[in-house]
Design an enzyme around this catalytic site. Sequence first.
Site, PDB file in Angstrom:
ATOM      1  N   GLU A 129       0.810  -1.213   0.000  1.00 32.98           N
ATOM      2  CA  GLU A 129       0.000   0.000   0.000  1.00 32.98           C
ATOM      3  C   GLU A 129       0.845   1.265   0.000  1.00 32.98           C
ATOM      4  O   GLU A 129       0.369   2.334  -0.359  1.00 32.98           O
ATOM      5  CB  GLU A 129      -0.969   0.025   1.196  1.00 32.98           C
ATOM      6  CG  GLU A 129      -0.315   0.198   2.552  1.00 32.98           C
ATOM      7  CD  GLU A 129       0.008  -1.150   3.183  1.00 32.98           C
ATOM      8  OE1 GLU A 129       0.324  -1.175   4.364  1.00 32.98           O
ATOM      9  OE2 GLU A 129      -0.071  -2.162   2.477  1.00 32.98           O
ATOM     10  N   ASP A 145      12.537  22.832 -31.191  1.00 34.14           N
ATOM     11  CA  ASP A 145      12.456  24.063 -31.949  1.00 34.14           C
ATOM     12  C   ASP A 145      13.881  24.562 -32.190  1.00 34.14           C
ATOM     13  O   ASP A 145      14.803  24.238 -31.446  1.00 34.14           O
ATOM     14  CB  ASP A 145      11.653  25.095 -31.143  1.00 34.14           C
ATOM     15  CG  ASP A 145      11.516  26.416 -31.864  1.00 34.14           C
ATOM     16  OD1 ASP A 145      11.255  26.392 -33.076  1.00 34.14           O
ATOM     17  OD2 ASP A 145      11.678  27.464 -31.219  1.00 34.14           O
TER      18      ASP A 145
END
Length: 883
Positions: A288, A330
């Site tokens: 958990e 870019d």
Amino acid sequence: MRPWHSMGAGEVLSALESDGRRGLSEREAAQRLARYGPNALAQGKRPGWLSRLAGQLKDPMILVLLAAAVLSLGASGGSDWLDAAIILLIVVVNACISLSQEDSAEKALAALRQMSAPLARVTREGKEARIPPEGLTPGDLIRLEAGDQVPADARVVESAGLRCDESAMTGESAPVSKTWEAVLPPETPLAERKNMVLAGTVVTAGRCVCVVTATGMGSEMGRIAGLLQDQSGGETPLQKKMGEVSRTLSFLCLCVCAVMFGVGLLLHYDLLTMFMTAVSLAVAAIPEGLPAIVTIVLSLGVGRLARRRAIVKRLPAVETLGCAQVICSDKTGTLTQNKMTVTQTWLLRPEDSALFWTAAALCGDVEVDCDLAGRPRCTGDPTETALVWGALQAGLDKRQLEETWPRRGELPFDSSRKRMSTIHLRPDGGFRVMVKGAPDVLLTCCTLDEVSRRRVLDANAAMADQALRVLGVAYRDLSFLPRSLDSGTLEHGLTFVGLAGMMDPPRPEVIQAVRDCYTAGIRPIMITGDHRRTAVAVAKETGIFRQGDLALTGADLDFMPQELLEEEVERFSVYARVTPEHKMRIVQAWQKRGRVVAMTGDGVNDAPALKAADIGCAMGKSGTDVARGAADMILTDDNFATIVSAVEEGRGIYANIRKAIHYLLSCNIGEILTVFVATLFHFPRLPLVPVQLLWLNLVTDSLPALALGVEPVETGVMEQPPRDAHKPLFDRAFSLRLAWQGVMVGALTLGAYFLGAFVLGAGDGAWATANTMAFATLTFCQLFHAFNVRSEDRSLFALGVFSNPAMLRAFAAGAVMQLAVLCLPPLQAVFQTVAMTAAQWAAVLALALTPILVCELAKASSFLSRKKGGKESFHSALPSPKA
């Protein structure tokens, strides 16, 4: 209706029913504002806090944990509330951390709204006024000058020397000349619409009168905002893997509960006892803490990346970088410096260097001053700024030149003449006309013999072949100023001086970063709005464009179906003259090929692709707020090389998460095997009772797993290819490793049980001793096993036992907690343990240390196998003398 750029200025005014001198009336403007809406970008609807919290709780692992907490609480009648409380606390903390990260991930649209100019100068009813840009509407006449930000898309109807910086919208690195006379074909790309100005761009020179054609979401910026709204981030590879783990564990836990409960009933165990054991084992079997551990490990990785100048906004994005296979970058401002620089000069006569730089610096409108540190600072057109910087490097300061050569007149640059002239008073009397412009046009105004003309043309062609922006410089001396300062009077009979070749140069560190990408198996791709030739030149210089690669333009993409692009995308390394839609298509084509895509960029035009990519990386210094808002990660130093460091960190983080899963599941397999065998063979007393299982869950499932999460990145991680994001976490090798190590842990625990019951125990207390020895052995076995999991193939002693201080602290904390349970009488009563003798303790420690010996032998065997097939030596797995 035809596009605005394909219509004449008068035709546009007529279509918009606007007066070219008086503009709209206030009444008409108000009506249109009501019809078209304010000149602002629409705000996307964002889910409320409760909806986002519910989204966090939909994860299968979280649902299983919540169910386990309820079952554990119900089966114990409310007495075992501690474990349920811990589970709920973990769920809440994990959800809060994730929500806080999401709060900063959706700022792109807010940033887009802030890009409009503070006030717009509009003409209404013949009177000029300044109004907020939100009040503009189609048909309004607006006036723009150098330094103004364009508030809306508009058609130029009057202009003088107008140039605009459109790099944020189109990727064009140099300012674009604009003119009102042009009438362009309907299919003209956005970057070439020289009769239009675009919202969000900046006027760098000249002035104009424009008529607004589109506002708000109807503008080009609004269209990009719409694309940005439509993009969803999608699941990262880590989230997909954790989903697989959640589903697998959910299924296994249900099977464990059902089988254990069924076997217990068949063997006539007490119904309530068997139910509590099955639920406790299921709770122990479910790690958990795993969601919280993953979140914490990612958060720690975020901190390390921040120190390496990369700010991460979404936690899973840290790991996504680790499996990046393609980086679409870019050009302008990302791979390059976004600063025009003179890289070559050519002089007709070598002795004219001072003359050349004097004319180049003075024939322009750049202003030079000093910053706070006293260093020169230039403000103005990037091309002219490059010439002024070039003159400074040649030892000529424009401020001093202006004192020596005061200006007395000028002919501004315009797109029809393709040149600019300034008239200066000569120090020795008379005047000098200094001219700069396109070389081929400038030559028609110069007096040159054919040989010299050919030399100039050849030099110009050589520079152009290198994708340089070339300007020629010439001059003419006059005895007096003519009455008419016009082109026909001044710009003839010039003396040609030389050429300046300039470009936006690559960042120095990019070349090595690109090499590192190829070494790491990552494909770099350039996507830019700049010209194809310029893009290919920069790509070749940085190493992105290699032999056999191809370049594609936006016009080519318009005629290429998406299916064909997906088939051929691996052939292209450079994309030029592209639009935001093109960038998204390229990213999606690579994703369709099954690649994990990272996208870097800094402009408004990059934002949709940044959001569509698996991970978007925006530039922090030169990047727009829009790009930073849409991205998952921000590079604060605008350094392309930083993304390579981030990839290394991402790979290390995934490896550490995998180690934590490895540790948790292999230990839990040992727990399940121990209890299952004991149940199947009807042991008189189970080796582990429910309260011990829950304690084990608390002691061994948290701190050691977190310590694995901060394990240093292993050497050589960037010399391996990216992992396949579609490859399951539980591959064959990983599953086998989990299985045999889990069986080993379970077998050692059962061995301790039998030693306590039949060898080292005595009388009626033998079964209690057996239970205590099994409980102690399993706990310490897991704590020691955490050291094995630090590396899948490297020896613990090669890594260094003390090289991860967090692991030492986790081991010490777990050992102290377990010793307290085993040795303190009040806790012995709670956890049903008994005191052990020295012989029993010796047996427990010997069995607990066995995993280190077994795993070291397995790693040594693996090294020997690799030695036969490669250069790696077994001795590299052994500790150095210093270790």
